[in-house]
Design a protein around this motif. Sequence first.
Motif, mmCIF file in Angstrom:
data_model
loop_
_atom_site.group_PDB
_atom_site.id
_atom_site.type_symbol
_atom_site.label_atom_id
_atom_site.label_comp_id
_atom_site.label_asym_id
_atom_site.label_seq_id
_atom_site.Cartn_x
_atom_site.Cartn_y
_atom_site.Cartn_z
ATOM 1 N N ASP A 220 0.845 -1.187 0.000
ATOM 2 C CA ASP A 220 0.000 0.000 0.000
ATOM 3 C C ASP A 220 0.888 1.247 0.000
ATOM 4 O OD1 ASP A 220 -2.271 -1.589 0.099
ATOM 5 O OD2 ASP A 220 -2.386 -1.526 2.301
ATOM 6 N N SER A 221 0.385 2.327 -0.549
ATOM 7 C CA SER A 221 1.180 3.559 -0.620
ATOM 8 C C SER A 221 1.263 4.218 0.755
ATOM 9 C CB SER A 221 0.572 4.536 -1.631
ATOM 10 O OG SER A 221 -0.732 4.936 -1.226
ATOM 11 N N GLN A 222 2.372 4.875 0.978
ATOM 12 C CA GLN A 222 2.611 5.624 2.215
ATOM 13 C C GLN A 222 2.925 7.085 1.834
ATOM 14 O OE1 GLN A 222 2.363 4.450 5.267
ATOM 15 N NE2 GLN A 222 2.249 2.230 4.915
ATOM 16 N N ASN A 242 17.405 5.016 -4.358
ATOM 17 C CA ASN A 242 16.678 3.777 -4.601
ATOM 18 C C ASN A 242 17.468 2.940 -5.597
ATOM 19 O OD1 ASN A 242 14.594 1.882 -4.736
ATOM 20 N ND2 ASN A 242 13.473 3.063 -6.284
ATOM 21 N N LEU A 243 18.515 2.266 -5.096
ATOM 22 C CA LEU A 243 19.443 1.586 -5.988
ATOM 23 C C LEU A 243 18.782 0.483 -6.797
ATOM 24 C CD1 LEU A 243 22.606 1.337 -3.683
ATOM 25 C CD2 LEU A 243 22.140 2.979 -5.524
ATOM 26 N N LEU A 244 17.914 -0.301 -6.181
ATOM 27 C CA LEU A 244 17.300 -1.447 -6.863
ATOM 28 C C LEU A 244 15.922 -1.128 -7.414
ATOM 29 C CD1 LEU A 244 18.323 -4.348 -4.430
ATOM 30 C CD2 LEU A 244 19.457 -3.605 -6.542
ATOM 31 N N GLN A 245 15.529 0.129 -7.361
ATOM 32 C CA GLN A 245 14.221 0.552 -7.843
ATOM 33 C C GLN A 245 13.108 -0.292 -7.238
ATOM 34 O OE1 GLN A 245 14.188 0.800 -12.144
ATOM 35 N NE2 GLN A 245 14.868 2.924 -12.065
ATOM 36 N N GLN A 246 13.147 -0.415 -5.909
ATOM 37 C CA GLN A 246 12.090 -1.134 -5.194
ATOM 38 C C GLN A 246 11.095 -0.173 -4.539
ATOM 39 O OE1 GLN A 246 13.674 -5.159 -3.458
ATOM 40 N NE2 GLN A 246 15.166 -3.559 -2.932
ATOM 41 N N PHE A 247 11.464 1.129 -4.471
ATOM 42 C CA PHE A 247 10.571 2.142 -3.920
ATOM 43 C C PHE A 247 10.211 3.109 -5.048
ATOM 44 C CE2 PHE A 247 13.379 0.726 -0.509
ATOM 45 C CZ PHE A 247 12.467 0.360 0.462
ATOM 46 N N GLY A 248 8.952 3.340 -5.218
ATOM 47 C CA GLY A 248 8.512 4.206 -6.311
ATOM 48 C C GLY A 248 7.138 4.771 -6.050
ATOM 49 N N PHE A 249 6.547 5.333 -7.105
ATOM 50 C CA PHE A 249 5.232 5.952 -6.995
ATOM 51 C C PHE A 249 4.097 4.978 -7.278
ATOM 52 C CE2 PHE A 249 7.661 9.937 -8.385
ATOM 53 C CZ PHE A 249 7.851 10.342 -7.081
ATOM 54 N N GLY A 250 4.399 3.687 -7.399
ATOM 55 C CA GLY A 250 3.374 2.697 -7.699
ATOM 56 C C GLY A 250 3.226 2.476 -9.191
ATOM 57 N N PRO A 255 10.898 7.833 -10.165
ATOM 58 C CA PRO A 255 11.432 9.137 -10.573
ATOM 59 C C PRO A 255 12.800 8.977 -11.207
ATOM 60 C CG PRO A 255 11.647 8.862 -8.201
ATOM 61 C CD PRO A 255 10.844 7.698 -8.693
ATOM 62 N N GLU A 256 13.146 9.938 -12.064
ATOM 63 C CA GLU A 256 14.456 9.920 -12.685
ATOM 64 C C GLU A 256 15.538 10.140 -11.627
ATOM 65 O OE1 GLU A 256 14.572 12.842 -15.716
ATOM 66 O OE2 GLU A 256 13.044 11.890 -16.963
ATOM 67 N N GLU A 257 16.731 9.639 -11.927
ATOM 68 C CA GLU A 257 17.831 9.805 -10.987
ATOM 69 C C GLU A 257 18.256 11.272 -10.916
ATOM 70 O OE1 GLU A 257 21.034 7.264 -11.965
ATOM 71 O OE2 GLU A 257 19.900 5.401 -11.683
ATOM 72 N N GLY A 258 18.822 11.630 -9.784
ATOM 73 C CA GLY A 258 19.300 12.991 -9.593
ATOM 74 C C GLY A 258 18.306 13.844 -8.830
ATOM 75 N N PRO A 259 18.742 14.999 -8.339
ATOM 76 C CA PRO A 259 17.862 15.880 -7.563
ATOM 77 C C PRO A 259 16.823 16.571 -8.435
ATOM 78 C CG PRO A 259 20.010 16.907 -7.845
ATOM 79 C CD PRO A 259 20.121 15.526 -8.411
ATOM 80 N N HIS A 260 15.673 16.857 -7.846
ATOM 81 C CA HIS A 260 14.568 17.541 -8.507
ATOM 82 C C HIS A 260 14.239 18.811 -7.713
ATOM 83 C CE1 HIS A 260 13.742 13.904 -10.954
ATOM 84 N NE2 HIS A 260 14.104 13.251 -9.853
ATOM 85 N N PRO A 261 13.856 19.907 -8.388
ATOM 86 C CA PRO A 261 13.626 21.173 -7.682
ATOM 87 C C PRO A 261 12.444 21.100 -6.723
ATOM 88 C CG PRO A 261 12.913 21.337 -9.972
ATOM 89 C CD PRO A 261 13.642 20.025 -9.840
ATOM 90 N N PHE A 274 4.650 6.906 -1.851
ATOM 91 C CA PHE A 274 5.569 5.859 -2.273
ATOM 92 C C PHE A 274 4.978 4.488 -1.970
ATOM 93 C CE2 PHE A 274 8.705 9.320 -1.399
ATOM 94 C CZ PHE A 274 9.177 9.456 -2.696
ATOM 95 N N THR A 275 5.380 3.527 -2.816
ATOM 96 C CA THR A 275 5.062 2.112 -2.570
ATOM 97 C C THR A 275 6.358 1.311 -2.580
ATOM 98 O OG1 THR A 275 4.749 1.662 -4.928
ATOM 99 C CG2 THR A 275 2.788 2.305 -3.651
ATOM 100 N N PHE A 276 6.259 0.105 -2.005
ATOM 101 C CA PHE A 276 7.413 -0.803 -1.957
ATOM 102 C C PHE A 276 7.091 -2.015 -2.817
ATOM 103 C CE2 PHE A 276 9.430 -4.421 0.530
ATOM 104 C CZ PHE A 276 10.668 -4.282 -0.080
ATOM 105 N N SER A 277 7.943 -2.253 -3.832
ATOM 106 C CA SER A 277 7.758 -3.378 -4.752
ATOM 107 C C SER A 277 9.046 -4.181 -4.765
ATOM 108 C CB SER A 277 7.412 -2.889 -6.165
ATOM 109 O OG SER A 277 6.262 -2.071 -6.154
ATOM 110 N N PRO A 278 9.173 -5.158 -3.844
ATOM 111 C CA PRO A 278 10.456 -5.871 -3.715
ATOM 112 C C PRO A 278 10.751 -6.733 -4.933
ATOM 113 C CG PRO A 278 8.786 -6.896 -2.360
ATOM 114 C CD PRO A 278 8.166 -5.644 -2.888
#
Length: 321
Positions: A220-222, A242-250, A255-261, A274-278
């Motif tokens: 579930d999203s948090q 998020n090295l393994l891309q397991q945390f995202g927006f569902g 999101p793209e790598e690097g800082p965002h404004p 965010f959601t967790f997709s192991p």
Amino acid sequence: TLHLDGKGPAFRGPHDINRFSSVDREKGVATFVIPFEALRAELTPAERAAMELGDGTARLFVWTVARLYGDRDRMPDTNDGGEPTIRSEVGEFRFPLVDLGAVSDLAYGDVRIGRHVDGPLTLSNRGVMPAEITSIELPDAALSVPISAPFTVPPLGRFQLPGRFAPTAHAMLDGPVKIGTPLLEDPLSILLSGRGVAPILRVTPSAVDFGTTPVGFSSDSQRIEVKNVGDDWLVGTWELKNLLQQFGFGFGVYPEEGPHPLELYPGDSANFYFTFSPVQQGKSEGALEIVSDDALSPKVDVPLVGNGAPPEPRIGVSVSL
């Protein structure tokens, strides 16, 4: 230089024409203002004492020289063949010996904590004698002036105190600067206003635990709220570690790598879901990193934790008619 003769002891000898003098070419009139100090130097001790102790005023003399042609109703620069005439007169104006005043107020506005704004506190002396200042009382430690009393305000002149407002806390500056002088019973008062402001970053919660989720499924999203609870504009960046891309927006969105404004007005907030997709079993970690111009919390990391469980069988249902 204007050479004068007669009209009293103060009107003999050469006098420099100062910046208050003027020439009106259209009217053919030149006005020369004789500096008061030059006049005062010509007075006898008795005349000077009478001026200072008598009516409490000083005299400023204006010498006017007008060149008039034969026909006064015509333009002065016309030549009707008549002989020009020279008319001169002395005008006398009375001014107080000392007339000390100040600007009524000075508003610094919103000033970022840790920075400063300079604003002059102007004292004016409309009299013809120097005005002595004996004390300066400041209303707040955030305000300073690099000049200490005593000092004098010149006659018919101004003096600027370079006041500096440098706030160190979220607080209002609201009070008068009091200028003490023996010329007045009560000190001169200059009302000051200003406010120390700064952004304040608040991130909630401080950490997110997604619990256990089977590999191949999504939790579930948090929600993570990033809010500016300060009183000034906040500027920064956010980045998902998020090295393994397991945390995202569902739904497999990352999101793209690097800082965002990140930019927030006072009171505004940004929400991240965010959601967790192991992709593997065991504990996984990531972080939401916030960097901003909040001087007290320039960098905030929100740890993201989840546990990948063994894959669960998927049940498929097909219907045929």
